[in-house]
Design an enzyme around this catalytic site. Sequence first.
Site, PDB file in Angstrom:
ATOM      1  N   HIS A 184      -1.168  -9.611  -0.759  1.00 16.17           N
ATOM      2  CA  HIS A 184      -0.510  -9.145  -1.983  1.00 16.17           C
ATOM      3  C   HIS A 184       0.951  -8.909  -1.669  1.00 16.17           C
ATOM      4  O   HIS A 184       1.380  -9.072  -0.529  1.00 16.17           O
ATOM      5  CB  HIS A 184      -1.171  -7.859  -2.469  1.00 16.17           C
ATOM      6  CG  HIS A 184      -1.366  -6.857  -1.375  1.00 16.17           C
ATOM      7  ND1 HIS A 184      -0.396  -5.967  -0.976  1.00 16.17           N
ATOM      8  CD2 HIS A 184      -2.417  -6.646  -0.528  1.00 16.17           C
ATOM      9  CE1 HIS A 184      -0.839  -5.241   0.035  1.00 16.17           C
ATOM     10  NE2 HIS A 184      -2.064  -5.637   0.347  1.00 16.17           N
TER      11      HIS A 184
ATOM     12  N   HIS B 149      -8.647  -8.416   2.196  1.00 15.81           N
ATOM     13  CA  HIS B 149      -7.796  -9.192   3.107  1.00 15.81           C
ATOM     14  C   HIS B 149      -8.621 -10.165   3.937  1.00 15.81           C
ATOM     15  O   HIS B 149      -8.195 -11.294   4.180  1.00 15.81           O
ATOM     16  CB  HIS B 149      -7.032  -8.255   4.046  1.00 15.81           C
ATOM     17  CG  HIS B 149      -5.788  -7.688   3.456  1.00 15.81           C
ATOM     18  ND1 HIS B 149      -4.696  -8.458   3.125  1.00 15.81           N
ATOM     19  CD2 HIS B 149      -5.460  -6.406   3.118  1.00 15.81           C
ATOM     20  CE1 HIS B 149      -3.744  -7.693   2.624  1.00 15.81           C
ATOM     21  NE2 HIS B 149      -4.184  -6.438   2.602  1.00 15.81           N
TER      22      HIS B 149
ATOM     23  N   THR C 235       0.802  -1.228   0.000  1.00 16.86           N
ATOM     24  CA  THR C 235       0.000   0.000   0.000  1.00 16.86           C
ATOM     25  C   THR C 235       0.835   1.277   0.000  1.00 16.86           C
ATOM     26  O   THR C 235       0.638   2.160  -0.830  1.00 16.86           O
ATOM     27  CB  THR C 235      -0.951  -0.001   1.210  1.00 16.86           C
ATOM     28  OG1 THR C 235      -1.883  -1.081   1.068  1.00 16.86           O
ATOM     29  CG2 THR C 235      -1.719   1.309   1.317  1.00 16.86           C
TER      30      THR C 235
ATOM     31  N   LYS D 123      -6.910   4.961   5.907  1.00 19.29           N
ATOM     32  CA  LYS D 123      -5.535   4.640   6.291  1.00 19.29           C
ATOM     33  C   LYS D 123      -4.700   5.912   6.316  1.00 19.29           C
ATOM     34  O   LYS D 123      -4.746   6.701   5.365  1.00 19.29           O
ATOM     35  CB  LYS D 123      -4.909   3.665   5.290  1.00 19.29           C
ATOM     36  CG  LYS D 123      -5.503   2.279   5.270  1.00 19.29           C
ATOM     37  CD  LYS D 123      -4.731   1.416   4.278  1.00 19.29           C
ATOM     38  CE  LYS D 123      -5.303   0.019   4.168  1.00 19.29           C
ATOM     39  NZ  LYS D 123      -4.541  -0.811   3.205  1.00 19.29           N
ATOM     40  N   ASP D 124      -3.895   6.065   7.346  1.00 20.21           N
ATOM     41  CA  ASP D 124      -3.038   7.252   7.423  1.00 20.21           C
ATOM     42  C   ASP D 124      -2.133   7.376   6.200  1.00 20.21           C
ATOM     43  O   ASP D 124      -2.036   8.438   5.576  1.00 20.21           O
ATOM     44  CB  ASP D 124      -2.210   7.251   8.716  1.00 20.21           C
ATOM     45  CG  ASP D 124      -1.561   5.913   9.045  1.00 20.21           C
ATOM     46  OD1 ASP D 124      -1.352   5.097   8.122  1.00 20.21           O
ATOM     47  OD2 ASP D 124      -1.263   5.677  10.230  1.00 20.21           O
ATOM     48  N   ARG D 125      -1.480   6.287   5.818  1.00 21.47           N
ATOM     49  CA  ARG D 125      -0.542   6.336   4.699  1.00 21.47           C
ATOM     50  C   ARG D 125      -1.223   6.653   3.373  1.00 21.47           C
ATOM     51  O   ARG D 125      -0.621   7.216   2.471  1.00 21.47           O
ATOM     52  CB  ARG D 125       0.242   5.025   4.600  1.00 21.47           C
ATOM     53  CG  ARG D 125      -0.601   3.759   4.483  1.00 21.47           C
ATOM     54  CD  ARG D 125       0.286   2.516   4.638  1.00 21.47           C
ATOM     55  NE  ARG D 125      -0.424   1.253   4.506  1.00 21.47           N
ATOM     56  CZ  ARG D 125      -1.010   0.596   5.493  1.00 21.47           C
ATOM     57  NH1 ARG D 125      -0.995   1.111   6.722  1.00 21.47           N
ATOM     58  NH2 ARG D 125      -1.618  -0.564   5.284  1.00 21.47           N
TER      59      ARG D 125
ATOM     60  N   ASP E 224      -3.243   0.900  -5.732  1.00 18.86           N
ATOM     61  CA  ASP E 224      -1.884   0.761  -5.210  1.00 18.86           C
ATOM     62  C   ASP E 224      -1.306  -0.626  -5.438  1.00 18.86           C
ATOM     63  O   ASP E 224      -0.091  -0.816  -5.427  1.00 18.86           O
ATOM     64  CB  ASP E 224      -1.855   1.107  -3.721  1.00 18.86           C
ATOM     65  CG  ASP E 224      -2.904   0.343  -2.914  1.00 18.86           C
ATOM     66  OD1 ASP E 224      -3.815  -0.270  -3.524  1.00 18.86           O
ATOM     67  OD2 ASP E 224      -2.833   0.372  -1.672  1.00 18.86           O
ATOM     68  N   HIS E 225      -2.160  -1.609  -5.660  1.00 18.12           N
ATOM     69  CA  HIS E 225      -1.762  -2.996  -5.907  1.00 18.12           C
ATOM     70  C   HIS E 225      -3.027  -3.804  -6.133  1.00 18.12           C
ATOM     71  O   HIS E 225      -4.141  -3.291  -5.972  1.00 18.12           O
ATOM     72  CB  HIS E 225      -0.978  -3.579  -4.721  1.00 18.12           C
ATOM     73  CG  HIS E 225      -1.704  -3.457  -3.407  1.00 18.12           C
ATOM     74  ND1 HIS E 225      -2.788  -4.243  -3.072  1.00 18.12           N
ATOM     75  CD2 HIS E 225      -1.523  -2.623  -2.355  1.00 18.12           C
ATOM     76  CE1 HIS E 225      -3.241  -3.900  -1.883  1.00 18.12           C
ATOM     77  NE2 HIS E 225      -2.491  -2.906  -1.420  1.00 18.12           N
TER      78      HIS E 225
END
Length: 548
Positions: free
Chosen positions: A488, A309, A78, A160-162, A352-353
Site C-alpha cells: 500500500h 502483505h 501504518t 506492532k509497536d507503532r 490505517d490504510h
Amino acid sequence: MNFKSTVITAMCCFFSFAVLASEKLEKPKLVVGLVVDQMRWDYLYRYYDRYSENGFKRLLNEGFSSENTLIDYVPTYTAIGHSTIYTGSVPAINGIAGNDFIIQATGQNMYCTQDDSVQAVGGEGKVGQQSPKNLLVSTITDQLKLATNFQSKVIGIAIKDRGGILPAGHFANAAYWLDGKTGDWITSTYYMKDLPKWVKGFNKEKVVDQYYKQGWKTLYPIDTYVLSTADDNLYEETFKGEKTPTFPRDLVKLKKENGYELIKSTPQGNTLTLDFAKRAIENEQLGNNPLQVTDFLAVSLSSTDYIGHQFAINSIEIEDTYLRLDRDIADFLAYLDQNIGKGNYTLFLSADHGAAHNPKFFADQKGNSGYFDTKAIRKDLNEKLASKFGVADLVKSLANYQVHLNYEVIEANDVEEDEVIAAAIKLLKKVDGVAFVVDMNEAAESSVPQILRERIINGYNFKRSGAIQLILEPQWFSGSKDGKGTTHGSWNSYDAHIPAVFLGWGVKPGKTTRQTHMTDIAPTIAQILKIEFPNGNIGTPIQEAIEQ
C-alpha cells in the site's frame, strides 16, 4: 402578584438552580478505538453474507457507518494512518511522515517511534527503545488526559509497536507491543520501570504456544471460499519451512523456523491482541475508574496487515482471517457488554490504510499494473545524475515514494539543488508506471489534479520528507518483478478508502455516504466526549454520527 406567591416563585427558582447546579455531565465509561491494520472499506461488505450477526454486522446495524471516508494524504502507511486517526492531523503538521523517514537536516534515518533515550521493559534491545517522541502534536487520548486532569487511564495495545504507541499519545499510562523473539508483551521506560504483575502473568502463560497448537485451517470447508483465488497460486508468499502457500498449516512445526514472529501472520495474532486487551480492562479497571472519569483503550489489530502483505487481498487466507476476526469482534463486544455495560462505552472501528491487488494477479486478469523497482531505479537515477553533474550518490533514497537528496554530497561538491531536482524529475518522468513527479518546492502550483495536490501537500513535512513526490499509475507499487503478496502507499481508493464505524454511547445509529475524512474521526470522538480537539486537528466532527 402577592407576597406569598412571590416567595413560592423565588423558592422554585432557587431549587431549580440547585438541581441544575448538581447535574453531572454524562459521559461514557470507556472509549475503545479499534484500528484494523490494512482493512479496506469493502471488506465490510465483501464477506458480509458470511459474517455472524454480532461482529461486523452488529457494528453496521447498531452503529453509525461513514461509508465514504477517505485518507487525506500520501503516502498511506501504518504509522501515518494511526497518527492521523488519533490526532485529526496530517504528516505536514503531526510530523509522522512514514513508518521510517529521513531527518533532512542531518540525513539520519529515523523509525517513527524510535527513541534511543529509553530502554526496553520486559524485553531487550532496540525492540523496546520506543516512544511517541517523534509525534509533534497531541492525540485525542492526550486531550482526554488533559480534560480530566490526568485522572483518565489511557492504554495502547498492538502487536506492532507503532500501532500501540502512537494512538496512546504522549500522556498514556502505558503502551504495549509484542516482542517477536519471545512472544511476550513489552513496553519501554518511557511509560514505566517494570511490567505490571498482570502483564508478567500473561506472558508466563505463553499464550502464543497455545494458539500454535490450534494450527491454521480454514474456518469453513475450503471449497466454500468462492470469493477468493484458488489456494495454491503464484501470488502468495510461503512461510519459512513451507513448500506451498496452502492450507492446512501446522503452526507448531512452522514455529521451528519462524519462531514467535509467526503469530503475527496468523489470525490468532488478532485473538491474542484482544485477549490481552481484555486482561488490561480487568486489571487496570478500564471503564470502571474509581474517579468516575472516562478511560480510553486504543487497540490496533496488526495481523491483518502481515497476512495481507504475505498473501494479497484475493487470498483464502485473507477471507478466512476476516471471518475469524468477525468472531473475535463479536466476542470482544460481548465482553464489553458484560463488563462495562451495553450503552456505557463508545467504540469506533477504522483502518490505517487499505491495500492493492497483487500486480501480477491484476495483469493476469488483463488489467493494467506493474512494479516500481525502487532499488534499480535509484541506481539508474544516480548513474545518470553522476554523468550530468560529475558527482556520485546525489540521491540518498526513494523511500515513501519520494526522492530524498543527499544534501551532504550536494553541499560538499557545490552542486545546485534546484538543478539536481529538475534533472531528476526529467529522468523520472520517463520511468514506466510513473504518473506524476512533483517538486515539493512548487507543489501548490504543480499540474496535477487538485485532489492529488492537496494530498501531496498534506503528506509533506519539509523536515522529514523528500524533495520530490512520485505518484504512480493505478495498481503500480514499489517492488520487484513478480513480487508476492501486496502492499500500500498510494492515493488510490484501494489504499485510501477506509471504514469508519462508531458504536455505543453518544452515537446515533445510521450511515452517510457523503465524503468524510480520516481526520474527522478524532474530532468526532472529542465532540462526543465534549473535550477539546487535538492541537494539530484539521478535521470536522461527523455530526450525523453524534446523538444530540
